[in-house]
Design a protein around this motif. Structure first.
Motif, PDB file in Angstrom:
ATOM      1  N   TRP A 244      -8.678   7.877 -37.765  1.00 53.53           N
ATOM      2  CA  TRP A 244      -8.227   8.292 -36.433  1.00 53.53           C
ATOM      3  C   TRP A 244      -9.199   7.826 -35.341  1.00 53.53           C
ATOM      4  CZ3 TRP A 244      -4.089  10.295 -34.023  1.00 53.53           C
ATOM      5  CH2 TRP A 244      -3.038  10.752 -34.816  1.00 53.53           C
ATOM      6  N   VAL A 245     -10.490   8.037 -35.567  1.00 54.82           N
ATOM      7  CA  VAL A 245     -11.489   7.675 -34.554  1.00 54.82           C
ATOM      8  C   VAL A 245     -11.450   6.175 -34.280  1.00 54.82           C
ATOM      9  CG1 VAL A 245     -13.980   7.502 -34.110  1.00 54.82           C
ATOM     10  CG2 VAL A 245     -13.002   9.649 -34.939  1.00 54.82           C
ATOM     11  N   PHE A 246     -11.514   5.371 -35.338  1.00 58.18           N
ATOM     12  CA  PHE A 246     -11.525   3.917 -35.144  1.00 58.18           C
ATOM     13  C   PHE A 246     -10.162   3.411 -34.666  1.00 58.18           C
ATOM     14  CE2 PHE A 246     -14.989   4.352 -38.413  1.00 58.18           C
ATOM     15  CZ  PHE A 246     -16.016   4.175 -37.501  1.00 58.18           C
ATOM     16  N   GLY A 247      -9.083   4.057 -35.112  1.00 56.81           N
ATOM     17  CA  GLY A 247      -7.753   3.678 -34.632  1.00 56.81           C
ATOM     18  C   GLY A 247      -7.593   3.949 -33.147  1.00 56.81           C
TER      19      GLY A 247
ATOM     20  N   TRP B 143       4.756   2.448 -31.358  1.00 60.55           N
ATOM     21  CA  TRP B 143       5.386   3.766 -31.471  1.00 60.55           C
ATOM     22  C   TRP B 143       5.736   4.065 -32.928  1.00 60.55           C
ATOM     23  CZ3 TRP B 143       4.620   6.624 -27.443  1.00 60.55           C
ATOM     24  CH2 TRP B 143       4.448   6.002 -26.196  1.00 60.55           C
ATOM     25  N   LEU B 144       6.223   3.054 -33.650  1.00 55.28           N
ATOM     26  CA  LEU B 144       6.501   3.238 -35.080  1.00 55.28           C
ATOM     27  C   LEU B 144       5.212   3.543 -35.838  1.00 55.28           C
ATOM     28  CD1 LEU B 144       9.094   0.449 -35.923  1.00 55.28           C
ATOM     29  CD2 LEU B 144       9.433   2.922 -36.028  1.00 55.28           C
ATOM     30  N   LYS B 145       4.162   2.798 -35.517  1.00 56.86           N
ATOM     31  CA  LYS B 145       2.892   3.039 -36.183  1.00 56.86           C
ATOM     32  C   LYS B 145       2.377   4.435 -35.855  1.00 56.86           C
ATOM     33  CE  LYS B 145      -1.840   1.736 -36.946  1.00 56.86           C
ATOM     34  NZ  LYS B 145      -2.989   0.923 -36.644  1.00 56.86           N
TER      35      LYS B 145
ATOM     36  N   LEU C  68       1.149   9.876 -37.680  1.00 61.16           N
ATOM     37  CA  LEU C  68       1.328  11.328 -37.565  1.00 61.16           C
ATOM     38  C   LEU C  68       1.967  11.888 -38.836  1.00 61.16           C
ATOM     39  CD1 LEU C  68       2.476  11.680 -33.845  1.00 61.16           C
ATOM     40  CD2 LEU C  68       0.280  12.417 -34.840  1.00 61.16           C
ATOM     41  N   GLY C  69       2.942  11.150 -39.387  1.00 64.90           N
ATOM     42  CA  GLY C  69       3.561  11.555 -40.647  1.00 64.90           C
ATOM     43  C   GLY C  69       2.567  11.565 -41.796  1.00 64.90           C
ATOM     44  N   MET C  70       1.695  10.548 -41.833  1.00 63.13           N
ATOM     45  CA  MET C  70       0.664  10.470 -42.864  1.00 63.13           C
ATOM     46  C   MET C  70      -0.307  11.651 -42.739  1.00 63.13           C
ATOM     47  SD  MET C  70       0.148   7.871 -45.151  1.00 63.13           S
ATOM     48  CE  MET C  70       0.261   6.249 -44.440  1.00 63.13           C
ATOM     49  N   THR C  71      -0.634  12.004 -41.514  1.00 57.61           N
ATOM     50  CA  THR C  71      -1.533  13.140 -41.274  1.00 57.61           C
ATOM     51  C   THR C  71      -0.864  14.451 -41.701  1.00 57.61           C
ATOM     52  OG1 THR C  71      -2.557  11.928 -39.460  1.00 57.61           O
ATOM     53  CG2 THR C  71      -2.902  14.316 -39.503  1.00 57.61           C
ATOM     54  N   ALA C  72       0.409  14.593 -41.410  1.00 56.90           N
ATOM     55  CA  ALA C  72       1.145  15.787 -41.843  1.00 56.90           C
ATOM     56  C   ALA C  72       1.188  15.862 -43.372  1.00 56.90           C
ATOM     57  CB  ALA C  72       2.557  15.778 -41.262  1.00 56.90           C
ATOM     58  N   PHE C  73       1.385  14.729 -44.023  1.00 59.41           N
ATOM     59  CA  PHE C  73       1.387  14.697 -45.491  1.00 59.41           C
ATOM     60  C   PHE C  73       0.016  15.102 -46.031  1.00 59.41           C
ATOM     61  CE2 PHE C  73       0.977  12.387 -49.577  1.00 59.41           C
ATOM     62  CZ  PHE C  73       1.994  13.029 -50.272  1.00 59.41           C
ATOM     63  N   HIS C  74      -1.035  14.628 -45.402  1.00 60.53           N
ATOM     64  CA  HIS C  74      -2.409  15.002 -45.777  1.00 60.53           C
ATOM     65  C   HIS C  74      -2.571  16.522 -45.691  1.00 60.53           C
ATOM     66  CE1 HIS C  74      -6.892  14.174 -45.705  1.00 60.53           C
ATOM     67  NE2 HIS C  74      -6.848  15.427 -45.291  1.00 60.53           N
ATOM     68  N   MET C  75      -2.084  17.117 -44.611  1.00 58.90           N
ATOM     69  CA  MET C  75      -2.190  18.566 -44.432  1.00 58.90           C
ATOM     70  C   MET C  75      -1.360  19.315 -45.478  1.00 58.90           C
ATOM     71  SD  MET C  75      -4.344  18.739 -42.149  1.00 58.90           S
ATOM     72  CE  MET C  75      -5.086  17.640 -40.999  1.00 58.90           C
ATOM     73  N   TRP C  76      -0.201  18.757 -45.836  1.00 65.84           N
ATOM     74  CA  TRP C  76       0.633  19.360 -46.879  1.00 65.84           C
ATOM     75  C   TRP C  76      -0.121  19.362 -48.205  1.00 65.84           C
ATOM     76  CZ3 TRP C  76       2.998  17.548 -51.412  1.00 65.84           C
ATOM     77  CH2 TRP C  76       3.966  18.397 -51.966  1.00 65.84           C
TER      78      TRP C  76
ATOM     79  N   ILE D 206       3.843   1.174 -41.407  1.00 61.43           N
ATOM     80  CA  ILE D 206       2.637   0.911 -40.605  1.00 61.43           C
ATOM     81  C   ILE D 206       2.233  -0.554 -40.695  1.00 61.43           C
ATOM     82  CG2 ILE D 206       0.155   1.357 -40.454  1.00 61.43           C
ATOM     83  CD1 ILE D 206       0.844   4.306 -41.266  1.00 61.43           C
ATOM     84  N   VAL D 207       2.141  -1.087 -41.898  1.00 68.32           N
ATOM     85  CA  VAL D 207       1.691  -2.472 -42.068  1.00 68.32           C
ATOM     86  C   VAL D 207       2.706  -3.440 -41.465  1.00 68.32           C
ATOM     87  CG1 VAL D 207       1.143  -4.267 -43.758  1.00 68.32           C
ATOM     88  CG2 VAL D 207       0.245  -1.947 -44.059  1.00 68.32           C
TER      89      VAL D 207
END
Length: 149
Positions: free
Chosen positions: A71-74, A92-94, A99-107, A141-142
């Motif tokens: 997140w910081v470097f992004g 916007w897609l990225k 955000l989806g990846m972060t939500a998955f991490h929290m899950w 993302i890629v």
């Protein structure tokens, strides 16, 4: 500030990519640990304790720092002049996928707490299915960053 970020761009990009690789490794591996934990390990035995140690250390020592660094470097890349054209679709897609990846991490973090408290209710099959989430988000993302549509 803009000149400073522009001068550091290659290093920030390098650190961002390394951070993302580390984060993704954890996002792929932790659900796999959960599959085996849910299917093959009971509660309150030495194997349960071992899995809990592995899951906790993976999350706290690798995944959390890697996510924060990503997140910081992004965000530093986003703030670098000339890198992101917000009139295009790709950033916007990225952003949505991150955000989806972060939500998955929290899950995943919440499921780790469930195992630690002896109240996991998710099946190994569901963890297998959820293990595909980071792959799908990574593809978006890629593709977004490389193709820039």
């Amino acid at each position: 500030m803009e000149d400073f970020l522009a001068g550091l761009y290659p290093w920030v990009k390098f650190l961002h990519v390394i951070s993302v690789i580390s984060w993704m490794a954890g996002l792929f591996y932790l659900p796999r640990l959960f599959v085996y934990h849910a299917e093959r390990v009971g509660q309150g035995n030495p194997t349960d304790d071992l899995f809990q140690v592995m899951e906790r250390r993976l999350l706290r020592a690798i995944m959390n720092p890697a996510m924060i660094a990503s997140w910081v470097f992004g965000l530093a890349l986003v703030l670098t002049p000339g890198i992101v054209d917000w009139t295009m679709l790709w950033p916007w897609l990225k952003a949505g996928s991150v955000l989806g990846m972060t939500a998955f991490h929290m899950w995943l973090a919440a499921r780790r707490r469930d195992f630690a408290e002896g109240r996991n209710s998710v099946t190994g099959r569901r963890y297998r299915m959820m293990n595909e989430v980071p792959t799908l988000l990574m593809i978006v993302i890629v593709a977004s960053v490389i193709v820039k549509f």
